[in-house]
Design a protein around this motif. Structure first.
Motif, PDB file in Angstrom:
ATOM      1  N   GLY A   1       0.856  -1.193   0.000  1.00  0.00           N
ATOM      2  CA  GLY A   1       0.000   0.000   0.000  1.00  0.00           C
ATOM      3  C   GLY A   1       0.882   1.228   0.000  1.00  0.00           C
ATOM      4  O   GLY A   1       1.702   1.420  -0.889  1.00  0.00           O
ATOM      5  N   THR A   2       0.759   2.067   1.026  1.00  0.00           N
ATOM      6  CA  THR A   2       1.617   3.252   1.130  1.00  0.00           C
ATOM      7  C   THR A   2       2.802   3.022   2.058  1.00  0.00           C
ATOM      8  O   THR A   2       3.663   3.886   2.191  1.00  0.00           O
ATOM      9  N   ARG A   3       2.851   1.866   2.713  1.00  0.00           N
ATOM     10  CA  ARG A   3       3.947   1.552   3.643  1.00  0.00           C
ATOM     11  C   ARG A   3       5.173   1.074   2.880  1.00  0.00           C
ATOM     12  O   ARG A   3       5.079   0.198   2.035  1.00  0.00           O
ATOM     13  N   ARG A   4       6.325   1.665   3.181  1.00  0.00           N
ATOM     14  CA  ARG A   4       7.576   1.215   2.580  1.00  0.00           C
ATOM     15  C   ARG A   4       8.135   0.045   3.360  1.00  0.00           C
ATOM     16  O   ARG A   4       8.133   0.057   4.587  1.00  0.00           O
ATOM     17  N   ILE A   5       8.617  -0.953   2.641  1.00  0.00           N
ATOM     18  CA  ILE A   5       9.228  -2.135   3.237  1.00  0.00           C
ATOM     19  C   ILE A   5      10.681  -2.161   2.787  1.00  0.00           C
ATOM     20  O   ILE A   5      10.963  -2.096   1.589  1.00  0.00           O
ATOM     21  N   GLY A   6      11.599  -2.264   3.700  1.00  0.00           N
ATOM     22  CA  GLY A   6      13.023  -2.239   3.384  1.00  0.00           C
ATOM     23  C   GLY A   6      13.488  -3.485   2.650  1.00  0.00           C
ATOM     24  O   GLY A   6      12.940  -4.583   2.832  1.00  0.00           O
ATOM     25  N   ASP A   7      14.506  -3.318   1.823  1.00  0.00           N
ATOM     26  CA  ASP A   7      15.090  -4.456   1.113  1.00  0.00           C
ATOM     27  C   ASP A   7      15.620  -5.504   2.085  1.00  0.00           C
ATOM     28  O   ASP A   7      15.532  -6.700   1.822  1.00  0.00           O
ATOM     29  N   SER A   8      16.148  -5.059   3.212  1.00  0.00           N
ATOM     30  CA  SER A   8      16.696  -6.005   4.187  1.00  0.00           C
ATOM     31  C   SER A   8      15.612  -6.897   4.782  1.00  0.00           C
ATOM     32  O   SER A   8      15.853  -8.077   5.052  1.00  0.00           O
ATOM     33  N   VAL A   9      14.416  -6.357   4.951  1.00  0.00           N
ATOM     34  CA  VAL A   9      13.299  -7.153   5.473  1.00  0.00           C
ATOM     35  C   VAL A   9      12.928  -8.236   4.469  1.00  0.00           C
ATOM     36  O   VAL A   9      12.782  -9.405   4.823  1.00  0.00           O
ATOM     37  N   VAL A  10      12.792  -7.851   3.209  1.00  0.00           N
ATOM     38  CA  VAL A  10      12.441  -8.813   2.158  1.00  0.00           C
ATOM     39  C   VAL A  10      13.543  -9.851   2.009  1.00  0.00           C
ATOM     40  O   VAL A  10      13.261 -11.053   1.919  1.00  0.00           O
ATOM     41  N   ASP A  11      14.800  -9.420   2.031  1.00  0.00           N
ATOM     42  CA  ASP A  11      15.919 -10.365   1.929  1.00  0.00           C
ATOM     43  C   ASP A  11      15.893 -11.382   3.060  1.00  0.00           C
ATOM     44  O   ASP A  11      16.124 -12.566   2.851  1.00  0.00           O
TER      45      ASP A  11
END
Length: 63
Positions: free
Chosen positions: A31-41
């Motif tokens: 949505g409008t919340r940003r998710i960091g690359d480190s979280v996805v990794d």
């Protein structure tokens, strides 16, 4: 084999249950919340999520 995640990452797993994260020019979005690359990794490395195209999907647990 999935590894144990820090407790705050379970919030992101709950978000993934309802809808995948989408890749945007500055990272991932829910949505409008940003998710960091480190979280996805970390979620992918733990075997809890997988990247398909420009989206991150929850991996269903096999029982």
């Amino acid at each position: 084999m999935s590894r144990r995640l820090p407790s705050d990452y379970y919030f992101y797993l709950a978000l993934l249950k309802s809808s995948p994260f989408e890749r945007r020019p500055r990272g991932w979005r829910y949505g409008t919340r940003r998710i960091g690359d480190s979280v996805v990794d970390r979620l992918v490395a733990a075997g809890r999520a997988q990247i398909i195209g420009d989206r991150v999907h929850l991996v269903e647990a096999e029982r």
